[in-house]
Scaffold this motif. Structure first.
Motif, PDB file in Angstrom:
ATOM      1  N   PRO A   1      52.947 -21.664  98.381  1.00 56.52           N
ATOM      2  CA  PRO A   1      52.640 -20.323  97.878  1.00 56.52           C
ATOM      3  C   PRO A   1      52.391 -20.300  96.371  1.00 56.52           C
ATOM      4  O   PRO A   1      51.505 -19.583  95.891  1.00 56.52           O
ATOM      5  CB  PRO A   1      53.882 -19.508  98.262  1.00 56.52           C
ATOM      6  CG  PRO A   1      54.429 -20.206  99.457  1.00 56.52           C
ATOM      7  CD  PRO A   1      54.201 -21.651  99.193  1.00 56.52           C
ATOM      8  N   THR A   2      53.163 -21.076  95.614  1.00 51.83           N
ATOM      9  CA  THR A   2      52.940 -21.120  94.171  1.00 51.83           C
ATOM     10  C   THR A   2      51.619 -21.797  93.849  1.00 51.83           C
ATOM     11  O   THR A   2      50.907 -21.386  92.928  1.00 51.83           O
ATOM     12  CB  THR A   2      54.094 -21.848  93.464  1.00 51.83           C
ATOM     13  OG1 THR A   2      55.333 -21.230  93.828  1.00 51.83           O
ATOM     14  CG2 THR A   2      53.937 -21.775  91.949  1.00 51.83           C
ATOM     15  N   ALA A   3      51.269 -22.844  94.594  1.00 54.84           N
ATOM     16  CA  ALA A   3      49.977 -23.504  94.386  1.00 54.84           C
ATOM     17  C   ALA A   3      48.838 -22.514  94.587  1.00 54.84           C
ATOM     18  O   ALA A   3      47.872 -22.486  93.807  1.00 54.84           O
ATOM     19  CB  ALA A   3      49.835 -24.696  95.329  1.00 54.84           C
ATOM     20  N   LEU A   4      48.930 -21.698  95.615  1.00 51.95           N
ATOM     21  CA  LEU A   4      47.886 -20.700  95.871  1.00 51.95           C
ATOM     22  C   LEU A   4      47.810 -19.685  94.729  1.00 51.95           C
ATOM     23  O   LEU A   4      46.712 -19.314  94.279  1.00 51.95           O
ATOM     24  CB  LEU A   4      48.168 -19.975  97.191  1.00 51.95           C
ATOM     25  CG  LEU A   4      48.038 -20.802  98.472  1.00 51.95           C
ATOM     26  CD1 LEU A   4      48.524 -19.991  99.666  1.00 51.95           C
ATOM     27  CD2 LEU A   4      46.598 -21.254  98.674  1.00 51.95           C
ATOM     28  N   ALA A   5      48.971 -19.235  94.255  1.00 51.17           N
ATOM     29  CA  ALA A   5      48.993 -18.236  93.191  1.00 51.17           C
ATOM     30  C   ALA A   5      48.432 -18.788  91.895  1.00 51.17           C
ATOM     31  O   ALA A   5      47.637 -18.121  91.202  1.00 51.17           O
ATOM     32  CB  ALA A   5      50.423 -17.736  92.981  1.00 51.17           C
ATOM     33  N   VAL A   6      48.812 -20.011  91.531  1.00 49.00           N
ATOM     34  CA  VAL A   6      48.316 -20.610  90.287  1.00 49.00           C
ATOM     35  C   VAL A   6      46.821 -20.885  90.401  1.00 49.00           C
ATOM     36  O   VAL A   6      46.052 -20.644  89.461  1.00 49.00           O
ATOM     37  CB  VAL A   6      49.100 -21.890  89.959  1.00 49.00           C
ATOM     38  CG1 VAL A   6      48.454 -22.642  88.801  1.00 49.00           C
ATOM     39  CG2 VAL A   6      50.548 -21.539  89.609  1.00 49.00           C
ATOM     40  N   ALA A   7      46.382 -21.381  91.543  1.00 49.24           N
ATOM     41  CA  ALA A   7      44.951 -21.661  91.728  1.00 49.24           C
ATOM     42  C   ALA A   7      44.110 -20.397  91.592  1.00 49.24           C
ATOM     43  O   ALA A   7      42.996 -20.430  91.054  1.00 49.24           O
ATOM     44  CB  ALA A   7      44.722 -22.311  93.083  1.00 49.24           C
ATOM     45  N   ALA A   8      44.644 -19.271  92.070  1.00 50.28           N
ATOM     46  CA  ALA A   8      43.898 -18.011  91.979  1.00 50.28           C
ATOM     47  C   ALA A   8      43.672 -17.585  90.534  1.00 50.28           C
ATOM     48  O   ALA A   8      42.700 -16.873  90.234  1.00 50.28           O
ATOM     49  CB  ALA A   8      44.646 -16.917  92.737  1.00 50.28           C
ATOM     50  N   ASP A   9      44.554 -18.038  89.637  1.00 54.97           N
ATOM     51  CA  ASP A   9      44.424 -17.693  88.216  1.00 54.97           C
ATOM     52  C   ASP A   9      43.612 -18.721  87.441  1.00 54.97           C
ATOM     53  O   ASP A   9      43.452 -18.573  86.227  1.00 54.97           O
ATOM     54  CB  ASP A   9      45.818 -17.583  87.574  1.00 54.97           C
ATOM     55  CG  ASP A   9      46.602 -16.390  88.095  1.00 54.97           C
ATOM     56  OD1 ASP A   9      45.960 -15.425  88.556  1.00 54.97           O
ATOM     57  OD2 ASP A   9      47.846 -16.439  88.046  1.00 54.97           O
ATOM     58  N   LEU A  10      43.135 -19.770  88.131  1.00 52.41           N
ATOM     59  CA  LEU A  10      42.452 -20.878  87.443  1.00 52.41           C
ATOM     60  C   LEU A  10      41.068 -21.136  88.022  1.00 52.41           C
ATOM     61  O   LEU A  10      40.790 -22.237  88.525  1.00 52.41           O
ATOM     62  CB  LEU A  10      43.279 -22.166  87.558  1.00 52.41           C
ATOM     63  CG  LEU A  10      44.577 -22.248  86.779  1.00 52.41           C
ATOM     64  CD1 LEU A  10      45.303 -23.542  87.135  1.00 52.41           C
ATOM     65  CD2 LEU A  10      44.300 -22.206  85.291  1.00 52.41           C
ATOM     66  N   PRO A  11      40.169 -20.166  88.006  1.00 49.20           N
ATOM     67  CA  PRO A  11      38.824 -20.435  88.527  1.00 49.20           C
ATOM     68  C   PRO A  11      38.142 -21.545  87.733  1.00 49.20           C
ATOM     69  O   PRO A  11      38.402 -21.737  86.551  1.00 49.20           O
ATOM     70  CB  PRO A  11      38.107 -19.098  88.344  1.00 49.20           C
ATOM     71  CG  PRO A  11      38.867 -18.393  87.272  1.00 49.20           C
ATOM     72  CD  PRO A  11      40.301 -18.811  87.428  1.00 49.20           C
ATOM     73  N   ALA A  12      37.311 -22.303  88.427  1.00 44.79           N
ATOM     74  CA  ALA A  12      36.529 -23.373  87.799  1.00 44.79           C
ATOM     75  C   ALA A  12      37.410 -24.481  87.229  1.00 44.79           C
ATOM     76  O   ALA A  12      37.078 -25.096  86.221  1.00 44.79           O
ATOM     77  CB  ALA A  12      35.600 -22.821  86.715  1.00 44.79           C
TER      78      ALA A  12
END
Length: 226
Positions: free
Chosen positions: A195-206
């Motif tokens: 879940p944290t991986a998904l949340a951090v990835a959502a804030d890191l486009p590109a």
């Protein structure tokens, strides 16, 4: 110049990011770890007026994206981790870096916060220029950054319980017990579970990290596992 120290494991399947499993498998978890490390190395490289150091454990020849990671580390000062416990390895990484670059402040980060960007590191180094230490708490009770103007003070880490909800609190208490007055950095999220991986990835486009996580979301959905 300041020293930026990254403490990391080679992203070998089965040895890194095991708390991502399930839903992903060990090889996929290692690819996420490799992407996080590549983003971290790039952020350090882009931070001006710093000396990049990696304290590592494991064989990059066996790692996911090993060749790319090896290329990214060209020009870095590499230090093998030493010690029986994680606390010992962290302490020794600071002390060994201080011996290699005497008299220079050391800001240490890990490979669990791919959202770090040069502006964040520059701001942390600015705080370290004004204080004898800085500490960046993590949302899970650990910490994502420790900066010391005298790396010898990292010996306090040997008595700190690591990977617990109280690690940051104990680290802060240990530093204060040695007469230091750490400045606190912003709270960040460590990537330790899916879940944290998904949340951090959502804030890191590109980013490499977002691409790695996004590719796995697609495979999990198509496989009926999410």
């Amino acid at each position: 110049m300041n020293v930026l120290l990254v403490v990391a494991k080679a992203p070998v399947p089965g040895l890194v990011k095991t708390r991502l499993c399930p839903p992903v498998d060990p090889t996929q978890a290692a690819r996420v770890a490799a992407a996080a490390l590549l983003d971290t190395l790039a952020a350090v490289d882009a931070t001006a007026s710093t000396i990049p150091v990696l304290a590592y454990t494991g064989r990059f020849a066996d790692a996911e994206y090993g060749a790319e990671l090896t290329a990214a580390l060209a020009g870095w000062h590499l230090i093998p981790q030493r010690g029986d416990t994680f606390a010992d390895r962290l302490s020794n990484a600071h002390i060994d870096t201080g011996a290699a670059f005497p008299g220079r402040p050391v800001l240490q980060i890990g490979m669990d916060t791919p959202q770090i960007r040069p502006a964040v590191l520059t701001a942390a180094l600015g705080r370290l220029a004004e204080h004898d230490a800085v500490l960046g708490p993590a949302l899970d009770g650990g910490w994502w950054a420790l900066g010391l103007r005298d790396p010898a003070y990292a010996s306090v880490l040997r008595r700190v319980p690591m990977s617990t909800g109280d690690t940051s609190r104990h680290t802060l208490a240990g530093l204060r017990g040695r007469g230091l007055h750490p400045a606190m950095l912003p709270v960040l999220r460590d990537v330790d579970d899916w879940p944290t991986a998904l949340a951090v990835a959502a804030d890191l486009p590109a980013s490499r990290f977002a691409d790695a996580v996004g590719s796995l979301v697609g495979s999990l959905v198509s496989g009926g596992r999410q």
